[in-house]
Design a protein around this motif. Structure first.
Motif, PDB file in Angstrom:
ATOM      1  N   TRP A 131       0.869  -1.435  -0.008  1.00 44.54           N
ATOM      2  CA  TRP A 131       0.084   0.100  -0.020  1.00 44.54           C
ATOM      3  C   TRP A 131       1.005   1.126   0.077  1.00 44.54           C
ATOM      4  O   TRP A 131       1.807   1.224   0.823  1.00 44.54           O
ATOM      5  CB  TRP A 131      -0.943   0.000   1.360  1.00 44.54           C
ATOM      6  CG  TRP A 131      -1.965  -0.695   1.189  1.00 44.54           C
ATOM      7  CD1 TRP A 131      -2.185  -2.016   1.719  1.00 44.54           C
ATOM      8  CD2 TRP A 131      -3.251  -0.575   0.554  1.00 44.54           C
ATOM      9  NE1 TRP A 131      -3.638  -2.527   1.446  1.00 44.54           N
ATOM     10  CE2 TRP A 131      -4.097  -1.575   0.725  1.00 44.54           C
ATOM     11  CE3 TRP A 131      -3.698   0.579  -0.376  1.00 44.54           C
ATOM     12  CZ2 TRP A 131      -5.506  -1.781   0.076  1.00 44.54           C
ATOM     13  CZ3 TRP A 131      -4.971   0.504  -0.895  1.00 44.54           C
ATOM     14  CH2 TRP A 131      -5.788  -0.614  -0.793  1.00 44.54           C
ATOM     15  N   SER A 171      -3.665  -2.121  -8.216  1.00 39.09           N
ATOM     16  CA  SER A 171      -4.888  -3.008  -8.218  1.00 39.09           C
ATOM     17  C   SER A 171      -6.144  -2.182  -7.646  1.00 39.09           C
ATOM     18  O   SER A 171      -7.184  -2.419  -7.836  1.00 39.09           O
ATOM     19  CB  SER A 171      -4.667  -3.923  -7.310  1.00 39.09           C
ATOM     20  OG  SER A 171      -3.442  -4.761  -7.839  1.00 39.09           O
ATOM     21  N   ARG A 172      -5.870  -1.174  -6.583  1.00 38.56           N
ATOM     22  CA  ARG A 172      -6.705  -0.288  -6.039  1.00 38.56           C
ATOM     23  C   ARG A 172      -6.305   0.933  -6.031  1.00 38.56           C
ATOM     24  O   ARG A 172      -5.158   1.539  -5.953  1.00 38.56           O
ATOM     25  CB  ARG A 172      -7.364  -1.091  -4.741  1.00 38.56           C
ATOM     26  CG  ARG A 172      -7.980  -2.280  -4.770  1.00 38.56           C
ATOM     27  CD  ARG A 172      -8.602  -2.861  -3.319  1.00 38.56           C
ATOM     28  NE  ARG A 172      -9.256  -1.973  -2.614  1.00 38.56           N
ATOM     29  CZ  ARG A 172      -9.693  -2.273  -1.376  1.00 38.56           C
ATOM     30  NH1 ARG A 172      -8.974  -3.152  -0.757  1.00 38.56           N
ATOM     31  NH2 ARG A 172     -10.483  -1.601  -0.790  1.00 38.56           N
ATOM     32  N   LEU A 174      -7.800   4.279  -3.499  1.00 38.68           N
ATOM     33  CA  LEU A 174      -8.707   4.906  -2.580  1.00 38.68           C
ATOM     34  C   LEU A 174      -8.486   6.272  -2.629  1.00 38.68           C
ATOM     35  O   LEU A 174      -7.244   6.908  -2.567  1.00 38.68           O
ATOM     36  CB  LEU A 174      -8.301   4.187  -1.111  1.00 38.68           C
ATOM     37  CG  LEU A 174      -8.319   2.751  -1.074  1.00 38.68           C
ATOM     38  CD1 LEU A 174      -7.956   2.449   0.292  1.00 38.68           C
ATOM     39  CD2 LEU A 174      -9.632   2.050  -1.522  1.00 38.68           C
ATOM     40  N   GLU A 188     -10.902   6.826 -13.938  1.00 45.64           N
ATOM     41  CA  GLU A 188     -10.835   5.290 -14.032  1.00 45.64           C
ATOM     42  C   GLU A 188     -10.390   4.840 -15.565  1.00 45.64           C
ATOM     43  O   GLU A 188      -9.622   3.840 -15.771  1.00 45.64           O
ATOM     44  CB  GLU A 188     -12.115   4.716 -13.821  1.00 45.64           C
ATOM     45  CG  GLU A 188     -12.487   4.753 -12.310  1.00 45.64           C
ATOM     46  CD  GLU A 188     -13.987   4.310 -11.775  1.00 45.64           C
ATOM     47  OE1 GLU A 188     -14.783   3.847 -12.855  1.00 45.64           O
ATOM     48  OE2 GLU A 188     -14.536   4.358 -10.849  1.00 45.64           O
ATOM     49  N   VAL A 193      -8.588   1.000 -13.383  1.00 45.17           N
ATOM     50  CA  VAL A 193      -9.104   0.497 -12.273  1.00 45.17           C
ATOM     51  C   VAL A 193     -10.012   1.335 -11.623  1.00 45.17           C
ATOM     52  O   VAL A 193     -10.116   2.624 -11.813  1.00 45.17           O
ATOM     53  CB  VAL A 193      -8.156   0.054 -11.227  1.00 45.17           C
ATOM     54  CG1 VAL A 193      -7.347   1.219 -10.527  1.00 45.17           C
ATOM     55  CG2 VAL A 193      -8.534  -0.998 -10.278  1.00 45.17           C
ATOM     56  N   GLU A 196     -12.086   4.105  -5.584  1.00 50.27           N
ATOM     57  CA  GLU A 196     -13.092   4.124  -4.377  1.00 50.27           C
ATOM     58  C   GLU A 196     -13.171   5.490  -3.702  1.00 50.27           C
ATOM     59  O   GLU A 196     -12.106   5.581  -2.904  1.00 50.27           O
ATOM     60  CB  GLU A 196     -12.668   2.940  -3.613  1.00 50.27           C
ATOM     61  CG  GLU A 196     -12.583   1.653  -4.321  1.00 50.27           C
ATOM     62  CD  GLU A 196     -12.044   0.308  -3.357  1.00 50.27           C
ATOM     63  OE1 GLU A 196     -12.076   0.469  -2.267  1.00 50.27           O
ATOM     64  OE2 GLU A 196     -11.068  -0.328  -3.880  1.00 50.27           O
ATOM     65  N   ALA A 199     -13.375   6.821   1.062  1.00 52.85           N
ATOM     66  CA  ALA A 199     -12.488   5.743   1.551  1.00 52.85           C
ATOM     67  C   ALA A 199     -11.688   6.117   2.908  1.00 52.85           C
ATOM     68  O   ALA A 199     -11.438   5.318   3.679  1.00 52.85           O
ATOM     69  CB  ALA A 199     -11.702   4.892   0.469  1.00 52.85           C
ATOM     70  N   LEU A 205      -3.099   0.645  -4.041  1.00 48.97           N
ATOM     71  CA  LEU A 205      -2.509  -0.807  -3.737  1.00 48.97           C
ATOM     72  C   LEU A 205      -1.675  -1.275  -5.121  1.00 48.97           C
ATOM     73  O   LEU A 205      -2.299  -1.452  -6.150  1.00 48.97           O
ATOM     74  CB  LEU A 205      -3.625  -1.682  -3.651  1.00 48.97           C
ATOM     75  CG  LEU A 205      -3.317  -3.187  -3.257  1.00 48.97           C
ATOM     76  CD1 LEU A 205      -2.153  -3.499  -1.915  1.00 48.97           C
ATOM     77  CD2 LEU A 205      -4.475  -4.167  -3.193  1.00 48.97           C
ATOM     78  N   SER A 207       0.373  -4.441  -6.760  1.00 54.00           N
ATOM     79  CA  SER A 207       0.467  -5.936  -6.441  1.00 54.00           C
ATOM     80  C   SER A 207       1.841  -6.143  -6.649  1.00 54.00           C
ATOM     81  O   SER A 207       2.950  -5.463  -6.861  1.00 54.00           O
ATOM     82  CB  SER A 207      -0.012  -6.870  -7.656  1.00 54.00           C
ATOM     83  OG  SER A 207       0.691  -6.232  -9.095  1.00 54.00           O
TER      84      SER A 207
END
Length: 265
Positions: A131, A171-172, A174, A188, A193, A196, A199, A205, A207
């Motif tokens: 993260w 991957s994410r 926030l 996006e 991706v 969010e 949050a 995030l 990988s």
């Protein structure tokens, strides 16, 4: 008007970081010269990497840039304009890393070359990735929003430029602020991706596959020389920073997000 590096300023941004926002906003169509003149800023002097621009000057200028741009995603659009040479030794050092993971290590080690208005923290994730979280001292919600969007877009641009892989990304994602439907779609499309929102924090995030990705061919000797230069600049910038100033800065970072607990203090 940028302060000399020997002066003890609690909150500051480096001249090269200020230049990143100003020049990018200029390319987006904002008339820059009057804004700089009103604050006594001279690009020939104050955009130097070793200049310490007071945090209040930076915040006031950035807020005016945002208002003049009339762009709810100005910070994001500025972050997309990643020109390696515009970030001085820090940019070259990042792109001279062996892997994305090493780039993160070097960027966090030398991040205060860009100033101390914010801080990137890297923490291992449960799936073997990491993260990457952005913390800042800004309390103005408009500034927080644009600076956050800028940093997230900039981080992804560095990863893609350094690896030569235009589709590589997190991957994410926030963010603490609320996004409209159109803002979601725009961001996006770039990140590849979902974003969010609301949050509670600002983070990417990455990988294990991403952080282990090799960067473009690099020269070890050049990278070592860049590290030495980065260390030299850090000493010059922070040479007069005392223990009390360091504590004050850490408290400001904490208070920018929530009231500090006794254990943190």
């Amino acid at each position: 008007m940028g302060e000399d590096t020997t002066e003890n300023t609690a909150l500051f941004i480096s001249g090269v970081s200020l230049a990143h926002f100003v020049r990018s906003a200029e390319r987006l169509g904002v008339e820059i010269a009057p804004l700089l003149q009103r604050r006594g800023l001279n690009p020939a002097v104050d955009f130097d990497p070793l200049k310490r621009i007071p945090g209040k000057v930076y915040e006031d200028l950035l807020l005016e840039l945002i208002i003049l741009s009339k762009d709810p995603l100005m910070g994001f659009h500025i972050g997309q304009q990643m020109v390696p040479g515009a970030y001085g030794v820090l940019g070259h050092l990042a792109l001279g890393s062996a892997t994305v993971g090493e780039m993160l290590r070097l960027m966090t080690s030398f991040q205060s070359l860009a100033g101390n208005m914010g801080e990137v923290r890297v923490k291992e994730a449960t799936d073997g990735g990491v993260w990457v979280t952005w913390h800042m001292v800004h309390t103005n919600p408009v500034l927080r929003r644009h600076v956050t969007d800028n940093m997230l877009a900039l981080a992804v641009q560095f990863i893609r430029a350094g690896t030569g892989r235009a589709a590589l990304g997190p991957s994410r994602i926030l963010v603490e602020h609320k996004l409209s439907h159109e803002q979601h779609k725009t961001m996006e499309k770039f990140f590849g991706v979902g974003v969010e929102d609301t949050a509670g924090r600002n983070a990417l995030l990455l990988s294990h596959n991403v952080i282990s990705t090799l960067m473009n061919p690099f020269d070890t000797v050049t990278r070592q020389a860049l590290e030495h230069e980065a260390e030299r600049q850090l000493k010059l910038i922070h040479g007069q920073q005392d223990w009390l100033e360091t504590v004050r800065h850490q408290l400001q970072l904490i208070m920018g997000e929530s009231p500090p607990r006794r254990q943190q203090v």
